[in-house]
Design an enzyme around this catalytic site. Sequence first.
Site, PDB file in Angstrom:
ATOM      1  N   GLY A  36       1.158  -1.168   0.063  1.00  0.00           N
ATOM      2  CA  GLY A  36       0.454  -0.029  -0.108  1.00  0.00           C
ATOM      3  C   GLY A  36       1.316   1.400  -0.029  1.00  0.00           C
ATOM      4  N   CYS A  40     -27.986  -9.273 -16.047  1.00  0.00           N
ATOM      5  CA  CYS A  40     -27.125  -8.802 -17.567  1.00  0.00           C
ATOM      6  C   CYS A  40     -28.162  -8.987 -18.901  1.00  0.00           C
ATOM      7  CB  CYS A  40     -26.158  -9.413 -17.572  1.00  0.00           C
ATOM      8  SG  CYS A  40     -25.420  -9.521 -19.284  1.00  0.00           S
ATOM      9  N   CYS A  53     -26.658 -12.247 -21.515  1.00  0.00           N
ATOM     10  CA  CYS A  53     -26.675 -13.231 -20.549  1.00  0.00           C
ATOM     11  C   CYS A  53     -26.604 -13.633 -19.507  1.00  0.00           C
ATOM     12  CB  CYS A  53     -24.864 -13.301 -20.202  1.00  0.00           C
ATOM     13  SG  CYS A  53     -24.144 -12.554 -18.937  1.00  0.00           S
ATOM     14  N   CYS A 109     -23.660  -6.827 -18.489  1.00  0.00           N
ATOM     15  CA  CYS A 109     -21.895  -6.767 -18.036  1.00  0.00           C
ATOM     16  C   CYS A 109     -21.173  -5.924 -18.463  1.00  0.00           C
ATOM     17  CB  CYS A 109     -21.442  -8.094 -18.040  1.00  0.00           C
ATOM     18  SG  CYS A 109     -22.427  -9.774 -17.826  1.00  0.00           S
ATOM     19  N   CYS A 136     -19.120 -11.642 -19.873  1.00  0.00           N
ATOM     20  CA  CYS A 136     -20.106 -11.876 -20.640  1.00  0.00           C
ATOM     21  C   CYS A 136     -20.147 -13.065 -22.222  1.00  0.00           C
ATOM     22  CB  CYS A 136     -20.802 -10.461 -20.752  1.00  0.00           C
ATOM     23  SG  CYS A 136     -23.051 -10.273 -21.511  1.00  0.00           S
TER      24      CYS A 136
HETATM   25 ZN   LIG Z   1     -23.770 -10.593 -19.554  1.00  0.00          ZN
END
Ligand SMILES: [Zn+2]
Lengths: 288, 198
Positions: A30, A240, A243, A265, A271
């Site tokens: 970090g 989505c 999909c 997506c 996707c």
């Molecule tokens: Zn998708």
Amino acid sequence: MRTNTHFAFFDEGSKKEIRRATLKAVAIPGYQVPFASREMPIARGWGTGGLQLTLSLIGKTDVLKVIDQGADESVNAVSIKKLVQETTGVQVTDQTEEADLIQSRHRIPEIPLTKDQILVLQVPMPEPLRPVEAREYATKRMHSEDDYSGAWLMLFEQIVKYGKTATAADHPVYVNGRYVMAPSPIPRFDNPKMHQSEALILLGAGREKKIYAVPPYTAVESLAFEDYPFAVESFEGQECRLCGSAHVFLDELIDQKTGETVYQCNDTSYCMEQLNSTEKAEVESSYA
Amino acid sequence: MAIDQIHDLQQVYRKLLHSMSRPGTISSIEQETKQVDINFGCADSFILSAMVLLDAEVTFHVLSKDRQNLIEKISNYTSARFASVKEADFILVLQEDEESDVLEAMAQCKIGNLIDPQQSATWIIESAVLSNEDALVLTGPGIETAAHLSTGQSFRFWQARDSRIKEYPMGIDMIFADSSSQIACLPRTVSAIPMEVK
Ligand SMILES: [Zn+2]
């Protein structure tokens, strides 16, 4: 005309310097390690920090994936892939599982990364305290003193103003309980993927000349207050339209014909893969 | 065949990075050590680790007092400059070195400061054959629960390391390289507890 004939664009001295900074970054999770960022043949702000990391890492047998805001085919991702490929001849892929190096801007892929992969994130602004303090020496001092009151104040003010922490992306995280870090402009949805990640995550800021890292199996906590806990973007009840995936980061779109809000997506290769596997399943079941 | 400064060193770097990210994980660089055709009088994995990281921009220190030859060779091959133990970016320790010298160097080497903790020494140590036997129990970032590592170092060595990493983020990072072409790393974040007294 490309006159540069070095493998992976850089001379070996440049790579060594980036490599030394990277190892230090891994050893101090970090913490932003300064490095001598080079001029690159792509515009600054288009991922020169990430690209420099990728070039310092890559070898002949690596398989590279580059994504920009979830898309493998965006202009930016394509131009980075082109530069790397022209100078190394490595194989590129859209498939997350096939890649061992993944350079990304604004997203962490939906498919969980493994110990054999390295994720390189492009960072426009590495300093999480910059909005509260413009001077570099002052922010460096704050980090050194573990003084993050500025970061907390920022979140507090958002809550006062909006009733919640309003960071759309790049929501600051505490790494290994010591450094507050900008996770790069990934959506809050992706922050938890950094926590105890199996893959090494490297972050590079070209303009600001900083490299930092989240090693695997490292605690990464998003800054939040007890009564205002950290929350990721919610897509509850949505899926989505292509999909059918839920529980992924979705882009909100307006259907041109109907004027309705639809979801899709953001991670396009994910996707596509879902679509392919559903089609395959459909084909297989129709033959069964 | 000689070492390929581009491709062989890239491979060694990736193994170093892998092992530094996953403390206790032993990586083999056998493919690359095979290419070393110069006798430096020390483990090839040790020399390759140095070659990956050293150049004209950094300094190194060799503990042994009768290794002028090694200092010259490393300078010639990497263009890195020799420096005192207090200033050196890299401290190179050979297996033959006296423990008292190692402990003294550990007390003197740089550990960075709170503003710039990266301005610290990295140790490259020629070790006994590395194994994942439970001589040391490692915990910290990069380790899921606990890891085990055996490097051949003494209890006092780990005590001395402990005293230089307790003011985290200041500290030292270590690379161990053995005669079987293996490397392992211990960044400053990792706690290393010896399980047996030697
Ligand atoms: Zn998708």
